[in-house]
Design a protein around this motif. Structure first.
Motif: not given
Length: 102
Positions: A51-57
């Motif tokens: 569930g961690s955010p992606a390192p890049y959009y």
């Protein structure tokens, strides 16, 4: 000779909807004029398995036949226009990494 890829990595924008509208409606038509490009791959980051955010959009990969083709393409007025347009929509900033395939 190995293919060369220009990777443009976009950080999360302040307004994702505005980013998407500008990216597809304005920026990609400008970037689409860069000469010597073999293909373009458009990727959008997803959360990790935990569930961690992606390192890049977003990640844009611009593929060239080799380093000479990349230098010619990215040295063009069309590439300068595309690069100069990035601050108009990438409110989270962007990074560039040039890589060799293989």
């Amino acid at each position: 000779m190995a293919q060369v890829v220009v990777n443009v990595m976009y950080n999360a924008p302040a307004d994702p909807e505005a980013f998407e509208t500008y990216y597809f409606g304005t920026h990609m038509p400008i970037a689409g004029k860069i000469p010597s490009v073999e293909k373009v791959v458009l990727l959008k980051g997803l959360p990790g398995p935990d569930g961690s955010p992606a390192p890049y959009y977003r990640l844009t990969q611009i593929w060239f036949a080799d380093a000479a083709a990349m230098a010619a393409g990215m040295g063009s007025a069309e590439a300068q226009a595309a690069t100069g347009d990035i601050p108009n929509f990438a409110t989270g900033g962007a990074s560039v990494m040039i890589s060799e395939v293989g």
